[in-house]
Enzyme design. Structure first.
Site, PDB file in Angstrom:
ATOM      1  N   SER A   1       0.804  -1.224   0.000  1.00  0.00           N
ATOM      2  CA  SER A   1       0.000   0.000   0.000  1.00  0.00           C
ATOM      3  C   SER A   1       0.837   1.273   0.000  1.00  0.00           C
ATOM      4  CB  SER A   1      -0.940   0.014   1.214  1.00  0.00           C
ATOM      5  OG  SER A   1      -0.209   0.059   2.409  1.00  0.00           O
TER       6      SER A   1
ATOM      7  N   LYS B   1      -6.525   4.163   8.359  1.00  0.00           N
ATOM      8  CA  LYS B   1      -5.582   5.087   7.721  1.00  0.00           C
ATOM      9  C   LYS B   1      -6.165   6.489   7.629  1.00  0.00           C
ATOM     10  CE  LYS B   1      -3.383   1.435   4.962  1.00  0.00           C
ATOM     11  NZ  LYS B   1      -3.167   0.879   3.618  1.00  0.00           N
TER      12      LYS B   1
END
Length: 789
Positions: free
Chosen positions: A678, A721
């Site tokens: 990611s 996140k």
């Protein structure tokens, strides 16, 4: 009669036995073909071949159904014993070999050959084996008193060693195959060794049996003596009035067991143990074992249960009173109660709260119990490595106790408590077993109605229990165990949620705990926000509570000295209570130079910022990567570099940069392992920023996997996140286009404060993240502009 080579003789197949030369036996004959043989036989002259069948169930054996070695027999006597049965007495003459069956009508005829046996009577080894065999045979006779008296005389009368081996083998209680092994051994020495081995084995068995019989006889005598003495002692105690203690114990247990309303299986076990207890002396160690067991049976809840609070509005009010937010969990509890209200037979659910530390998983279990009106039991599983902690120890062990599940049920006192299994992801495995495997039965609605505890040795019903497990991570949980639970994930809080939690829950609790009054402290909202942003960096509120506790302690000191005034804590003077700020917004500071970007990472404790730093130096195109990166993250760096080289012109990057510069990529916090795809978008942005001399905007954070084709692929942990970006003061977040649906789980406060950009291709990234060009470290200015600009 002397037998010739390949002579034809009548054949009598023998079932369930082996006939040896030298022996005399009486056979019961019932098969038609065997009867035909007897009718045609001359009792004074007829010789016949007796050969054992391999399978005694076969009525009409063929040649393959017979062993190849048998015995030549002489008919001594024939007697009719019934309408279709005869008794045939025969004497064994010598060993023969079956060559073939000639005919089977009206009876079996076979071609046989005599076997010449090897005789080494003068051999010293044969003599020694003969003496040893006779000695062991006499020892076996002593261990077998049921043998006839003439057995020892018969042993002495047999002079030939081969005949002795045959006689012993014919009388031993051994298998058909072992007897055939002796019959098929033609060498005298080998036959004696084979028979001696079998006889020695039987001697060992008889010796052990004798020892066991003697031991049992001694135990029975001892038990009878103890019974008599115990009866005498009981009479003496009764005369002295010392039996009241035992009677009191038994009466108390009987009353407790009667009140417990035991199920049938448990009642049978209790009655059996009570009867044993009545027959024991209180001084015996076993007395306390039985008494403790009965006390456990009587103290466990078998039918007692609390009535659930089915007022949905009241339950919602209590849940909101104890916890701020957590909408999904509260909805799940209300749904369960609604179903329970419509279907009272509904069994308890099995939930698992997963989330970072400090978000309220454990306290939520207590709140659920209060809302439902149930008892609450908490069992910490952190570090548990013994399967007996779950299932208990068997009563054969000293100090044995039930497992912690049964202990928790005794503590609850009802059959339907809220049972919290805390830190289920931290169960261990050792040589004592796997506790997580033992929990499979506990957390399976199809099995836990008959939960088996090693100590109780009877089934216990856990189907009415409301089980709640908590975990920080799901990966360490055994897949089969995870499959049995309904997972509800709790992410971190936004700063607005933390502010409300602090005002409504944390501050009042700490004021009360420190003996303060409400008018002793006034903690302003901006002060709480300052504490959240500058003194804590967490997904939960545990550190926030510690900081508020510190403020309360400081004020408690002043109040204890006599200062009863109101202490106002603001954003300006909060440092007087907590010291200098511990955390600062790093994103804008770290990205003031080209080559630095801000990524987003998922961690077990919630989301976090991930800074990517890149620098270059004169070289030949080498790529160095540091920061304890995993293989997948290194591959993302190589993908980003390959894409930049193949699209250098459109990215306004010098085409020969890989020949003139070495690039070093580093991710700070080098002691922390980092892995996953990611960070691809952030790595790509950092390298392009370095090569073009344009800084990455400090208020932008990004996440996403990249490919060589320039695609941006979706990633996990989006909610965590995004919340991490919101806590850090980020203004814009770049996400993969296919992660747009994941924003539904993000709190509205965070979505309102952040700008989201959704990416499908890598070509869209630079326009969103790069600032105007700046001078490079070599003093030259690179005025590169992305293709979209």
């Amino acid at each position: 009669m002397t037998l010739e080579q390949h002579q034809a003789l009548p054949l009598l197949p023998l079932r369930n036995g082996v006939f040896f030369p030298g022996g005399v036996i009486s056979l019961n004959v019932g098969r038609q073909k065997s009867i035909a043989l007897i009718k045609a036989a001359d009792p004074t002259e007829t010789m016949l071949a007796i050969i054992t069948q391999k399978d005694p169930e076969i009525e009409e054996p063929q040649e393959d159904d017979l062993y190849r070695v048998g015995t030549l027999a002489r008919i001594l006597k024939i007697q009719k014993t019934g309408r279709n049965t005869y008794s045939l007495m025969v004497q064994g003459v010598q060993r023969i070999s079956l060559e073939r069956i000639i005919s089977d009508e009206p009876y079996w005829m076979a071609e046989v050959t005599p076997i010449i046996e090897e005789t080494d009577k003068d051999d010293l080894q044969v003599h020694a084996l003969d003496q040893t065999l006779r000695k062991v045979a006499r020892e076996v006779m002593k261990l077998t008193p049921e043998l006839p008296r003439g057995a020892e005389k018969m042993l002495s009368d047999i002079k030939e060693p081969g005949q002795l081996a045959d006689m012993i083998a014919s009388t031993l209680d051994i298998s058909l195959e072992e007897k055939m092994k002796v019959l098929s051994t033609f060498g005298l020495k080998d036959r004696l060794e084979t028979t001696l081995e079998m006889l020695s084995r039987i001697k060992e068995v008889l010796s052990v049996r004798k020892e066991i019989e003697n031991h049992l006889r001694d135990d029975v005598a001892k038990s009878q003596r103890e019974t008599i003495l115990r009866q005498q002692l009981k009479a003496i105690q009764k005369e002295l009035g010392e039996d009241d203690y035992k009677s009191s114990d038994i009466e108390t247990l009987e009353k407790k067991l009667e009140e417990a309303n035991l199920p049938e299986e448990a009642q049978e076990m209790a009655d059996r143990e009570l009867n044993r207890l009545r027959a024991m002396n209180p001084a015996q160690a076993e007395y306390m074992v039985a008494k403790t067991y009965l006390e456990w049976l009587g103290n466990l809840p078998w039918t007692t249960e609390t009535e659930d609070t089915l007022d949905l509005d009241h339950v919602t009010e209590i849940l909101n009173e104890d916890h701020y937010g957590l909408t999904k969990i509260k909805e799940r509890i209300v749904e369960y109660l609604a179903v329970r209200k419509l279907n009272p037979e509904k069994k308890g659910p099995i939930l698992c709260f997963s989330g970072p530390p400090g978000v309220g998983k454990t306290s939520l279990g207590r709140s659920i119990a209060r809302a439902l009106g149930r008892e609450f039991v908490r069992m910490s599983l952190g570090g548990v490595r013994d399967e007996a902690e779950i299932r208990g120890h068997r009563r054969t062990y000293v100090g044995a106790l039930p497992g912690r599940i049964v202990q928790g049920m005794r503590k609850a006192g009802t059959i339907n408590p809220v049972f919290l299994l805390d830190e289920v992801d931290k169960l261990g495995v050792s040589y004592r077993g796997d506790p997580s495997s033992a929990l499979l039965e506990v957390l399976d609605p199809e099995q836990n109605s008959t939960f088996s505890d090693h100590y109780l040795e009877i089934s216990y019903d856990l189907s009415n229990v409301f089980f709640i497990a908590t975990a920080n991570q799901l990966d360490p949980i055994q897949p089969a165990l995870r499959d049995r639970m309904e997972i509800i994930e709790l992410s971190g809080y936004t700063w607005q949620e933390k502010l409300n939690i602090a005002i409504d829950h944390l501050l009042p609790k700490q004021v009360k705990d420190h003996g303060l009054k409400d008018d002793h402290i006034e903690l302003k909202d901006e002060a709480i926000k300052g504490i959240i942003e500058s003194y804590t960096r967490e997904a939960g509120v545990r550190q926030l509570e510690r900081e508020i506790r510190t403020v309360c302690r400081k004020i408690a000191v002043d109040v204890a000295k006599g200062d009863e005034s109101t202490h106002v804590v603001t954003d300006e003077n909060v440092s007087d209570f907590l010291g200098q700020a511990k955390h600062f917004p790093e994103a804008s500071e770290r990205t003031k130079l080209p080559g630095v970007s801000t990524g987003l990472a998922w961690t077990p404790t919630g989301g976090d910022l991930l800074f990517i730093e890149a620098t270059r130096m004169p070289g030949s195109g080498k790529l160095n990567m540091t920061g304890k990166l995993g293989d997948v993250m290194k591959e993302s760096t190589e993908i980003a570099l390959a894409y930049i080289r193949s699209n250098a012109e459109s990215l306004n990057v010098a085409a020969d940069f890989n020949k003139t510069y070495d690039i070093h990529l580093h991710v700070p916090a080098g002691a922390v392992p980092k892995e996953g795809p990611s960070a691809g978008v952030a790595i790509f942005s950092a390298i392009v920023s370095l090569l073009t001399g344009r800084c990455v905007r400090g208020d932008v954070a990004m996440t996403g996997e990249i490919t060589l084709r320039g695609r941006v692929l979706p990633v996990g942990g989006v909610k965590e996140k995004v919340l991490a970006a919101h806590r850090a003061g980020i203004k814009k977040v770049l996400l993969p286009h296919r992660n747009q649906k994941d924003l539904d789980e993000v709190p509205e406060e965070a979505k309102n404060d952040l700008e989201f950009v959704f990416l499908e291709n890598m070509s869209e990234i630079l326009f969103e993240v790069l600032e105007a060009p700046v001078a490079t470290d070599a003093g030259t200015e690179i005025a590169a502009t992305p293709a979209e600009a």
